[in-house]
Enzyme design. Structure first.
Site, short mmCIF file in Angstrom:
data_model
loop_
_atom_site.label_atom_id
_atom_site.label_comp_id
_atom_site.label_asym_id
_atom_site.label_seq_id
_atom_site.Cartn_x
_atom_site.Cartn_y
_atom_site.Cartn_z
N ASP A 1 0.85 -1.18 0.00
CA ASP A 1 0.00 0.00 0.00
C ASP A 1 0.89 1.24 0.00
OD1 ASP A 1 -2.82 1.23 0.55
OD2 ASP A 1 -1.49 2.21 1.99
N GLU B 1 0.69 5.58 0.51
CA GLU B 1 -0.03 6.81 0.80
C GLU B 1 0.64 7.91 0.00
OE1 GLU B 1 -2.83 6.99 2.46
OE2 GLU B 1 -2.74 4.85 2.95
N HIS C 1 -5.74 4.81 6.94
CA HIS C 1 -5.10 5.51 5.81
C HIS C 1 -3.60 5.68 6.06
CE1 HIS C 1 -8.60 6.33 3.33
NE2 HIS C 1 -9.25 6.66 4.41
N ASP D 1 -3.06 -0.21 6.81
CA ASP D 1 -4.01 -0.56 5.75
C ASP D 1 -3.70 -1.92 5.14
OD1 ASP D 1 -5.21 1.83 6.23
OD2 ASP D 1 -4.82 2.72 4.27
#
Length: 489
Positions: free
Chosen positions: A10, A12, A157, A162
């Site tokens: 993941d 961000e 987030h 996540d």
């Protein structure tokens, strides 16, 4: 899968707030799992410094909480690129919506650093996986909605959090599908005709306790269900890995395989869902007043339209059974059919007298006048689905999807909501078009037919993303078009 390892990942990122800006990675997180049993082997997470601190806007901080101070002393991506490469190269990549978002961001970061990007042994995107097997029961199928549905708390987030949540969601959903597939006595039919599990632990799915039988009535423990479903999930992933030739319409790289997640759906006989998550960060707001948000940069001009469909690749197949009723589903190239209709005129908007059912559940719909090509397509599809429904033994009265209203050919679409009464909320995403590919998030606030009709009165024009779903409720059956994203002109 033998010695194959899966790396759940993941990123961000910053959020572009003006034209010409791009996403920049602010945090990278990954967990490497052994495919046999999905056992964690190692993990890695780090902040990443963007090329300019000005890219970290208030909107970006509001989304993921990563501030300029957090990123100020972090390494640039070029400084962690070797480690990221070693984590990803040659492994199966997994994550939620990674084909549309995370993977392109990683490839861009390697390209900007002038370095060779890693190659995936395969890609497992849990967004289409859960769309095709889990249906629309979790609303828009974003991770936050899935986490809420599975009782896993709020989405952080943040990359590593996540990733861990993504893994838990996958395991929880696999357990629910396992229960539905093998223990039909635990099924309960919801008011809208969808199926749900009536008894699991709170950590798997939130259901009213009064619907749960006593533990003595449950023929297996949650641990057995989780272990069995995890084994089943990894087995189906192995089957998918051995079948790389099925078309998915997704091209990550010439050397990597995209696992066809429909193989898993067929083996589980899961519900063929119709939710489609859209790129961007919009969501239906909870404010009592309608309004517009900031501009989004959406490539929605490239979404699939009816005129672009190869009709020979549309098929109507047997779907899940609901209380002994066999329900067909519409598939296109191995995935649930989902198309975009541009510039349709609203013929009839929501009427207050029919806006809620007896349980105060919203029943919002629009009658649209689409293009003639779209009308002809859905007319033929409606006939085909009705024929398949009858072949499967369906006996309910069929309600036509399309009809002629005066001099106009029209179709009905459903606006998706959750909850009842004052707690009801929209699941359909609303936007307002500005120019070109630009559009603004449109917040309608509470589910109010007067406010809705004010924004979308008869004669207004809309672009709408549609998915199909067959229903059979209270002696009435039909093909339904569900609006997942509606853009007002």
């Amino acid at each position: 899968m033998g010695g194959v390892e899966i790396v759940f990942l993941d990123v961000e990122t910053t959020i572009p707030y003006k034209k010409g800006q791009k996403f920049e990675i602010l945090e990278f997180g990954a967990i490497v799992l052994c495919a046999q049993g999905l056992v964690e082997k190692t993990s890695f997470c780090t902040y990443v410094q963007p090329s300019s601190m000005a890219a970290i806007s208030k909107k970006s901080v509001d989304c993921n909480g990563i501030t300029k101070n957090d990123a100020a002393h972090a390494p640039f991506f070029s400084q962690i690129a070797d480690h990221v490469y070693n984590l990803l190269d040659g492994r199966v990549w997994a994550g939620h919506n990674i084909l549309s978002f995370d993977i392109p961001r990683i490839q861009e970061a390697f390209a900007e650093a002038g370095l060779q990007a890693p190659t995936a042994a395969g890609v497992i995107d849990t967004l289409p996986l859960l769309k095709s097997t889990f249906g629309c029961r979790a609303g828009n199928m974003k991770m936050a909605s899935l986490a809420s549905y599975c009782g896993l708390g709020e989405q952080a987030h943040r990359s590593l959090e996540d990733v861990r949540m993504n893994i838990q969601i996958l395991k929880s959903c696999a357990t629910i599908l396992f229960l539905e597939d093998h223990f039909s006595s635990l099924m309960t039919e919801k008011s809208d005709g969808e199926l749900g599990v009536s008894c699991t632990t709170e950590s798997l799915v939130s259901m009213p306790s009064k619907n749960c039988p006593k533990s003595a009535d449950v023929p297996f423990s949650d641990e057995i269900a989780m272990a069995s479903s995890t084994k089943l999930l990894t087995t189906r992933l192995e089957e998918a890995a051995k079948n790389p030739t099925i078309e998915t319409g997704l091209d990550v790289s010439q050397s990597s395989r995209v696992f066809d997640l429909h193989v898993i759906a067929e083996s589980l006989e899961g519900i063929m869902g119709s939710e489609l998550e859209l790129n961007g960060n919009s969501s239906a707001g909870e404010s009592s007043d309608a309004g517009v948000g900031q501009i989004e940069y959406e490539p929605y001009a490239s979404w699939l339209q009816v005129k672009d469909i190869n009709e020979s690749q549309v098929c109507v197949v047997k779907g899940p059974s609901s209380w002994g009723k066999k329900i067909p589903v519409v598939m296109y190239r191995g995935s649930p059919l989902c198309v975009y209709e541009y510039d349709a005129m609203v013929r009839f908007s929501v009427r207050e007298a029919y806006a809620f059912d007896q349980m105060r559940k919203p029943s919002f719909s629009l009658v649209l006048q689409p293009s003639q090509h779209t009308y002809n397509f859905f007319h033929a599809l409606d006939v085909s689905v009705k024929s398949k429904y009858m072949d499967l033994g369906g006996q309910s009265q069929w309600r036509p999807l399309v009809w002629r209203e005066g001099e106009a050919d029209v179709i009905r679409i459903r606006i998706v909501t959750t909850g009842t009464g004052a707690s009801a909320a929209y699941t359909t995403q609303f936007h307002q078009r500005t120019e070109g590919r630009l559009r603004r998030t449109l917040t309608l606030g509470s589910v109010d037919p007067v406010v809705f009709r004010r924004w979308m009165p008869p004669g207004s024009r809309v672009d709408v993303l549609l998915a199909s779903k067959v229903y059979d409720i209270q002696s009435t059956a039909g093909l339904q078009l569900i609006a997942h994203d509606l853009t007002l002109h």
